[in-house]
Design an enzyme around this catalytic site. Structure first.
Site, short mmCIF file in Angstrom:
data_model
loop_
_atom_site.label_atom_id
_atom_site.label_comp_id
_atom_site.label_asym_id
_atom_site.label_seq_id
_atom_site.Cartn_x
_atom_site.Cartn_y
_atom_site.Cartn_z
N ASP A 38 -5.53 -1.30 2.99
CA ASP A 38 -4.50 -1.68 3.94
C ASP A 38 -4.07 -3.09 3.57
O ASP A 38 -4.91 -3.95 3.30
CB ASP A 38 -5.04 -1.64 5.37
N THR A 39 -2.77 -3.31 3.53
CA THR A 39 -2.25 -4.63 3.22
C THR A 39 -1.53 -5.18 4.44
O THR A 39 -1.08 -4.41 5.29
CB THR A 39 -1.29 -4.60 2.00
N ARG A 76 0.86 6.89 -0.08
CA ARG A 76 0.08 5.87 0.64
C ARG A 76 -1.23 5.78 -0.10
O ARG A 76 -1.92 6.78 -0.30
CB ARG A 76 -0.13 6.31 2.09
N GLU A 115 1.23 -6.28 6.92
CA GLU A 115 2.53 -5.63 7.14
C GLU A 115 3.72 -6.52 6.77
O GLU A 115 3.70 -7.72 7.01
CB GLU A 115 2.68 -5.20 8.59
N ASP A 121 0.80 -1.22 0.00
CA ASP A 121 0.00 0.00 0.00
C ASP A 121 0.83 1.28 0.00
O ASP A 121 0.31 2.36 0.24
CB ASP A 121 -1.00 0.01 1.17
N ARG A 154 3.38 10.72 4.31
CA ARG A 154 3.20 10.18 2.97
C ARG A 154 2.03 10.89 2.29
O ARG A 154 1.01 11.17 2.93
CB ARG A 154 2.93 8.67 3.02
#
Length: 181
Positions: free
Chosen positions: A65-66, A60, A68, A46, A112
């Site tokens: 959301d991916t 971002r 981690e 992401d 970001r």
């Protein structure tokens, strides 16, 4: 036979990069999309770095959301490596268009730049949505609804329903806290 309006549009679209979104309505980039910008590096699923105005900018992706892979305080999450690899397959060495969303602000708490990332090809593709639809990301709402929230939630529901990617019982079953394999 091509109509006069279509013929005129085809003539303008033959001149590269003068117009954004010269294809049929389902294929065009959104109004206000900026670019193209070269992708310098895919950080993870992401987060991406692009060159914009002679500077490297960390993006971002809004609404996703991916699992981690980079947090030094946590182990690599289930399907995190696969999500990063999929983002690299989609974006590495490509040129992307950026779309911003005032409802999300300009930057996140880590500095970001927040953006939707588009690829242009035979059809314009919203990378954020593609990551969810392919089963490599979760829909993620931070505080306020965003422009494509309904689409992203529908993409996640479809990925869940069809057990794609991180939703598969053979991978994470939707639980990224499982250890990575």
């Amino acid at each position: 036979m091509v109509s006069g309006g279509r013929r005129l549009a085809a003539m303008f679209c033959a001149v590269p990069l003068l117009l954004v979104g010269c294809a049929s309505s389902g294929d065009r980039l959104p109004d206000g999309a900026l670019g193209p910008y070269p992708v310098v590096r895919v950080v993870d699923g992401d987060t991406v770095r692009v060159t914009r105005d002679s500077r490297t900018v960390t993006l971002r992706l809004i609404g996703i959301d991916t699992p981690e892979t980079k947090d030094p305080r946590r182990p690599v999450e289930c399907f995190g490596r696969e999500a990063s690899r999929h983002a690299r397959e989609l974006l590495a060495s490509r040129r992307v268009y950026l779309e911003f969303d005032r409802s999300q602000g300009e930057r996140d708490r880590y500095g970001r730049t927040l953006a939707y990332v588009w690829l242009r090809g035979s059809r314009a593709k919203l990378v954020n949505e593609r990551m969810i639809d392919d089963g490599f990301a979760f829909e993620y709402t931070y505080r306020l609804p965003y422009r494509y929230q309904r689409r992203f939630r529908a993409a996640e529901a479809d990925a869940r329903r069809h057990s794609r990617g991180l939703w598969s019982p053979a991978t994470c079953g939707g639980d990224p806290d499982r250890p990575a394999r």
